[in-house]
Design an enzyme around this catalytic site. Structure first.
Site, PDB file in Angstrom:
ATOM      1  N   LYS A   1       0.830  -1.209   0.000  1.00  0.00           N
ATOM      2  CA  LYS A   1       0.000   0.000   0.000  1.00  0.00           C
ATOM      3  C   LYS A   1       0.868   1.264   0.000  1.00  0.00           C
ATOM      4  CE  LYS A   1      -3.660  -2.222   2.815  1.00  0.00           C
ATOM      5  NZ  LYS A   1      -4.747  -2.434   1.894  1.00  0.00           N
ATOM      6  N   LYS A  21      -1.795   3.148  10.098  1.00  0.00           N
ATOM      7  CA  LYS A  21      -2.112   2.581  11.420  1.00  0.00           C
ATOM      8  C   LYS A  21      -1.916   1.067  11.373  1.00  0.00           C
ATOM      9  CE  LYS A  21      -5.223   0.614  13.460  1.00  0.00           C
ATOM     10  NZ  LYS A  21      -4.408  -0.385  14.167  1.00  0.00           N
ATOM     11  N   LYS A  29     -17.665 -10.281  -3.427  1.00  0.00           N
ATOM     12  CA  LYS A  29     -18.709 -10.415  -2.410  1.00  0.00           C
ATOM     13  C   LYS A  29     -18.239  -9.729  -1.108  1.00  0.00           C
ATOM     14  CE  LYS A  29     -19.398 -14.980  -2.820  1.00  0.00           C
ATOM     15  NZ  LYS A  29     -20.037 -16.247  -2.662  1.00  0.00           N
ATOM     16  N   GLY A  89     -14.298  -7.998  -0.281  1.00  0.00           N
ATOM     17  CA  GLY A  89     -13.589  -6.811  -0.752  1.00  0.00           C
ATOM     18  C   GLY A  89     -14.519  -5.691  -1.151  1.00  0.00           C
ATOM     19  N   GLU A 123      -6.066  -4.430  -5.448  1.00  0.00           N
ATOM     20  CA  GLU A 123      -4.736  -3.882  -5.208  1.00  0.00           C
ATOM     21  C   GLU A 123      -3.737  -4.438  -6.213  1.00  0.00           C
ATOM     22  OE1 GLU A 123      -3.821  -2.884  -0.821  1.00  0.00           O
ATOM     23  OE2 GLU A 123      -4.209  -5.020  -0.874  1.00  0.00           O
TER      24      GLU A 123
HETATM   25  P1  NAD Z   1      -8.921  -6.889  12.087  1.00  0.00           P
HETATM   26  O1  NAD Z   1     -10.003  -6.535  11.146  1.00  0.00           O
HETATM   27  O2  NAD Z   1      -9.280  -7.178  13.498  1.00  0.00           O
HETATM   28  O3  NAD Z   1      -7.860  -5.670  12.167  1.00  0.00           O
HETATM   29  C1  NAD Z   1      -7.220  -5.164  11.013  1.00  0.00           C
HETATM   30  C2  NAD Z   1      -6.767  -3.738  11.299  1.00  0.00           C
HETATM   31  O4  NAD Z   1      -7.925  -2.909  11.445  1.00  0.00           O
HETATM   32  C3  NAD Z   1      -5.978  -3.570  12.595  1.00  0.00           C
HETATM   33  O5  NAD Z   1      -5.026  -2.562  12.402  1.00  0.00           O
HETATM   34  C4  NAD Z   1      -7.049  -3.141  13.595  1.00  0.00           C
HETATM   35  O6  NAD Z   1      -6.535  -2.400  14.684  1.00  0.00           O
HETATM   36  C5  NAD Z   1      -7.953  -2.284  12.725  1.00  0.00           C
HETATM   37  N1  NAD Z   1      -9.364  -2.283  13.114  1.00  0.00           N
HETATM   38  C6  NAD Z   1     -10.071  -3.312  13.667  1.00  0.00           C
HETATM   39  N2  NAD Z   1     -11.353  -2.948  13.815  1.00  0.00           N
HETATM   40  C7  NAD Z   1     -11.462  -1.680  13.333  1.00  0.00           C
HETATM   41  C8  NAD Z   1     -12.540  -0.752  13.227  1.00  0.00           C
HETATM   42  N3  NAD Z   1     -13.763  -1.066  13.637  1.00  0.00           N
HETATM   43  N4  NAD Z   1     -12.297   0.453  12.681  1.00  0.00           N
HETATM   44  C9  NAD Z   1     -11.050   0.785  12.265  1.00  0.00           C
HETATM   45  N5  NAD Z   1      -9.986  -0.036  12.352  1.00  0.00           N
HETATM   46  C10 NAD Z   1     -10.196  -1.258  12.872  1.00  0.00           C
HETATM   47  O7  NAD Z   1      -8.099  -8.074  11.436  1.00  0.00           O
HETATM   48  P2  NAD Z   1      -6.814  -8.853  11.992  1.00  0.00           P
HETATM   49  O8  NAD Z   1      -7.218  -9.767  13.076  1.00  0.00           O
HETATM   50  O9  NAD Z   1      -5.701  -7.902  12.247  1.00  0.00           O
HETATM   51  O10 NAD Z   1      -6.415  -9.705  10.682  1.00  0.00           O
HETATM   52  C11 NAD Z   1      -7.079 -10.862  10.329  1.00  0.00           C
HETATM   53  C12 NAD Z   1      -8.170 -10.570   9.318  1.00  0.00           C
HETATM   54  O11 NAD Z   1      -7.640  -9.881   8.194  1.00  0.00           O
HETATM   55  C13 NAD Z   1      -8.767 -11.860   8.746  1.00  0.00           C
HETATM   56  O12 NAD Z   1     -10.147 -11.685   8.590  1.00  0.00           O
HETATM   57  C14 NAD Z   1      -8.071 -11.994   7.408  1.00  0.00           C
HETATM   58  O13 NAD Z   1      -8.753 -12.781   6.460  1.00  0.00           O
HETATM   59  C15 NAD Z   1      -7.988 -10.574   6.993  1.00  0.00           C
HETATM   60  N6  NAD Z   1      -6.949 -10.381   5.989  1.00  0.00           N
HETATM   61  C16 NAD Z   1      -7.350 -10.139   4.708  1.00  0.00           C
HETATM   62  C17 NAD Z   1      -6.404 -10.013   3.715  1.00  0.00           C
HETATM   63  C18 NAD Z   1      -6.795  -9.725   2.295  1.00  0.00           C
HETATM   64  O14 NAD Z   1      -5.950  -9.248   1.572  1.00  0.00           O
HETATM   65  N7  NAD Z   1      -8.008  -9.971   1.877  1.00  0.00           N
HETATM   66  C19 NAD Z   1      -5.041 -10.149   4.029  1.00  0.00           C
HETATM   67  C20 NAD Z   1      -4.678 -10.401   5.342  1.00  0.00           C
HETATM   68  C21 NAD Z   1      -5.639 -10.502   6.317  1.00  0.00           C
END
Ligand code: NAD
Length: 685
Positions: free
Chosen positions: A351, A365, A643, A646, A651
């Site tokens: 990113k 963040k 769905k 995303g 990206e």
């Molecule tokens: P998470 O959603 O809990 O947190 C991700 C980030 O968002 C962290 O920095 C967290 O502090 C922040 N965050 C959490 N809730 C938020 C809110 N309500 N508002 C703003 N920011 C918020 O996810 P995680 O546990 O860190 O990672 C695992 C998840 O990420 C899994 O669901 C995984 O599939 C997904 N993921 C997706 C991809 C992709 O490219 N599609 C890649 C890696 C991980």
């Protein structure tokens, strides 16, 4: 309530009961929330300020549940059961009233008349989108000045919680951090991390800075929970404001500088990162428990993404559309990047690099786990000669992330994380009209069709599903096999799973390392146990390995669920869990593959041309894998979930341009000639 009339402030704790705190997906998690609130409670008590406890208490004998609980046959917080009680640290003292309720707000019952007699009512508890929201509105209507402890409320529905907050803020209440509440009321909150001085969470203006949030994150070693690796303060809205202003100031210059300097700086960044390979792989292994092989793969992928962005950086001539009409590509401004813990290097690099390449600056963040990687990223950017404040960092949690999304200087958000968090962010972006790119959770189906080499398929799938303990968004999670091949394929698959080597993440032979934390492991275990209690069959694993000690390992687990509609099938476990489903025929298998909310990856193992055609035409996911579960993701290919997985443009590669810059149409009249001019232009509207 036994207090002097009209105290300057009182604390009302809402629904802090075990049944509510056990709700899956609570953000922040129950441990963090109760730890935060216990400090606030202690501060109120020490200052002699009144405290009251609102609790939902259902009576089994008269069944006074809310109608929708009765409809869904939900029994929670039944009087006298352990689920109705608070956690030990939030027990009421004898002089603190308990306001019993059966609906959302304690003020709706007569007991609410006995609400604390104070000018300011500080509210904390669960759930932010439901009982807390209703309580705040009622308290406001009763004349209280209401302050909600922003870091003392939690919800399992973050989208709804974020929108509730936006609705309440400034109307019925103020959301203030506990540190700010303590400052205003002259209370002492005590040390959040006794014995450890937390590291600073804000990087802006060329160095790290402290935060006044008063909250901390403790990062334990996933391979040995007894070892505390670091404690970091959680950044708050003031920290986000500082970092955003720095980013905005820098962007005024970087927008032009990027055209000349961008390509060379990005190449230099790649060199600086490459020199840190061993140290960064070690940090990934130690801080998030990523096995060496996976950590090396992440590192190489990050460099690939950086090279892809560097190749597109630099000045671009305007695109000519017609005489006097051209298109320029302009940066967005400050881009807010919110990233997860599981790929703490590749996702941010994927990113930051395009954001900078197209002339934006960054407010990043990161998630608190993996801070060694944040240090390396910042140091390597400086080494590469990027000007100060091109990339500003605020380490924090969901609350901090929401402050980034809300900040007026942040023009757009690129987010990677869970579906729930993505939806919460989407709601906030919609309210302020900000573009959003979101890569969210996956729940990836694999169809086993007429495959000539099922043994190879089984080996590739076992490795892909369980490497890094399934903590990968692209990991296969649902194997769907036609009835005629089911038994044979299952036997092959279970055998290959049995051969995977569990071990310490620093051991190069390890395929399955620990989960990130005890809390993550317990969450995954609870999902497995729930699936089994609903009639699922445990085919392999399902427990903590005998030699796990203090490490957060969980055995690779394979389940045949009772039903394709079970939560273990429909929700992303994000752990070492695979479900196996039986389909009547190939078309039914593809339908099952599609039959979940998510759509990140769909895979097929088959050598039959008709099956291949059918799958390619009908599979609904942003990434299709055909006889290929083993390879990494290519840095030039679009990466984007369909769905629920995303939102916004995908990206990477040339697709980054559709998010990190925007077209600007320029209509330029030919210079006026002194002599005769035809009137108007032929294309004028
Ligand atoms: P998470 O959603 O809990 O947190 C991700 C980030 O968002 C962290 O920095 C967290 O502090 C922040 N965050 C959490 N809730 C938020 C809110 N309500 N508002 C703003 N920011 C918020 O996810 P995680 O546990 O860190 O990672 C695992 C998840 O990420 C899994 O669901 C995984 O599939 C997904 N993921 C997706 C991809 C992709 O490219 N599609 C890649 C890696 C991980």
């Amino acid at each position: 309530m036994n207090v002097a009339a009209d105290a300057r402030a009182a604390l009302l704790l809402v629904d802090l009961q075990r049944d509510f705190l056990a709700h899956p997906g609570l953000v922040p998690d129950a441990g963090t929330l109760t730890g935060n609130i216990a400090r606030l409670l202690a501060a109120f008590r020490a200052a002699g300020l009144p405290v009251a406890h609102a609790r939902t208490l259902v009576r089994a004998d008269v069944d006074d549940r809310m109608p929708h609980w009765r409809r869904d046959n939900l029994w929670r917080c039944v009087e006298g059961t352990p689920g109705a009680a608070p956690p030990a640290e939030l027990e009421a003292r004898a002089d603190e009233p308990i306001l019993a309720k059966t609906f959302y707000s304690p003020f709706q019952n007569r007991s609410g008349d006995a609400g604390p007699r104070a000018r300011v009512l500080v509210v904390a508890g669960v759930h932010a989108h439901a009982c807390v929201r209703a309580t705040v509105l009622d308290a406001y209507q009763r004349g209280y000045e209401v302050w909600v402890a922003a870091d003392g409320v939690a919800s399992y529905d973050p989208a709804h919680a974020a929108l509730s907050r936006d609705h309440l803020e400034g109307r019925a209440c103020r959301f203030l951090t506990m540190a700010e509440i303590a400052r205003r009321l002259n209370l002492s909150l005590g040390d959040p991390a006794p014995g450890a001085s937390p590291r600073e969470p804000v990087h802006a203006g060329g160095g790290w800075r402290a935060s006044g949030s008063g909250r901390v994150w403790r990062q334990h070693n996933p391979a040995d929970h007894a070892e505390l690796l670091y404690t970091v303060a959680i950044g708050d809205a003031d920290d986000v404001d500082l970092a955003a202003r720095r980013a905005r100031e820098r962007q005024r210059h970087w927008a032009d500088e990027a055209a000349d300097q961008g390509p060379a700086r990005l190449r230099a960044w790649a060199d600086a990162l490459a020199g840190r390979r061993a140290a960064m792989v070690a940090a990934l292994t130690r801080e998030i428990g990523k096995p060496v092989a996976d950590a090396e793969a992440e590192f190489d992928y990050a460099l690939g993404l950086l090279a892809a962005a560097a190749g597109r950086a630099g000045a671009r001539a305007p695109e000519r559309i017609a005489d006097g009409v051209e298109v320029m590509r302009r940066p967005l401004g400050v881009v807010g990047l919110i990233t997860p813990w599981n790929n703490p290097l590749a996702i941010p690099v994927g990113k930051i690099a395009p954001a900078l390449a197209y002339g934006n600056t960054v407010l990043w963040k990161p998630a608190p786990p993996g801070l060694g990687i944040v240090d390396h990223v910042l140091a390597s950017l400086a080494e590469a000669g990027f000007p100060e404040d091109c990339v500003n960092v605020v380490i924090g949690d969901a609350e901090t992330g929401q402050a980034v999304v809300r900040h007026a200087d942040v023009a757009a958000i690129s987010f990677t994380g869970s579906v729930a968090a993505g939806r919460a962010i989407a709601g906030l972006c919609a309210l302020s009209g900000k573009p959003l790119q979101a890569e969210l959770g996956g729940n990836n189906g694999v169809v086993i069709g007429a495959c000539r080499d099922p043994a190879r398929a089984a080996a590739e799938l076992a490795s892909a599903a369980f490497s890094f303990s399934g903590q990968r968004c692209t990991a296969p999670r649902r194997l769907i096999v036609t009835r005629d091949r089911y038994d044979d394929f299952l036997a092959l698959f279970l055998a290959r799973v049995g051969e995977l080597r569990l071990g310490h993440p620093a051991d190069p032979e390890t395929r399955v390392g620990p989960l990130l934390s005890r809390q993550r492991r317990d969450e995954v275990l609870a999902r497995v146990e729930a699936a089994l209690s609903r009639g699922g069959e445990l085919l392999r694993g399902g427990g903590i390995p005998a030699h796990a000690g203090q490490g957060c390992w969980l055995e690779p687990t394979v389940i045949a669920p009772a039903d394709a509609g079970d939560a273990i099938v429909r929700e992303e476990s994000f752990g070492p869990v695979v479900v196996v489903l039986r389909a009547d025929d190939f078309e039914a298998a593809v339908a099952l593959c599609n039959d979940v909310e998510q759509g990140l990856v769909a895979s097929l193992y088959s050598d039959d041309e008709d099956q291949l055609r059918h799958f390619s035409r009908h599979a609904r996911a942003g990434i299709l894998r055909i006889n290929d579960a083993g390879r990494g993701i290519h840095p030039e290919a679009p990466f984007g979930g369909w769905k629920a997985s995303g939102m916004g443009p995908p990206e990477h590669g040339r697709w980054d341009e559709s998010f990190y810059c925007r077209p600007q149409a320029v209509y330029r009249a030919a210079p006026a000639r002194p002599a005769r001019q035809p009137e108007g232009a032929p294309w004028k509207n």
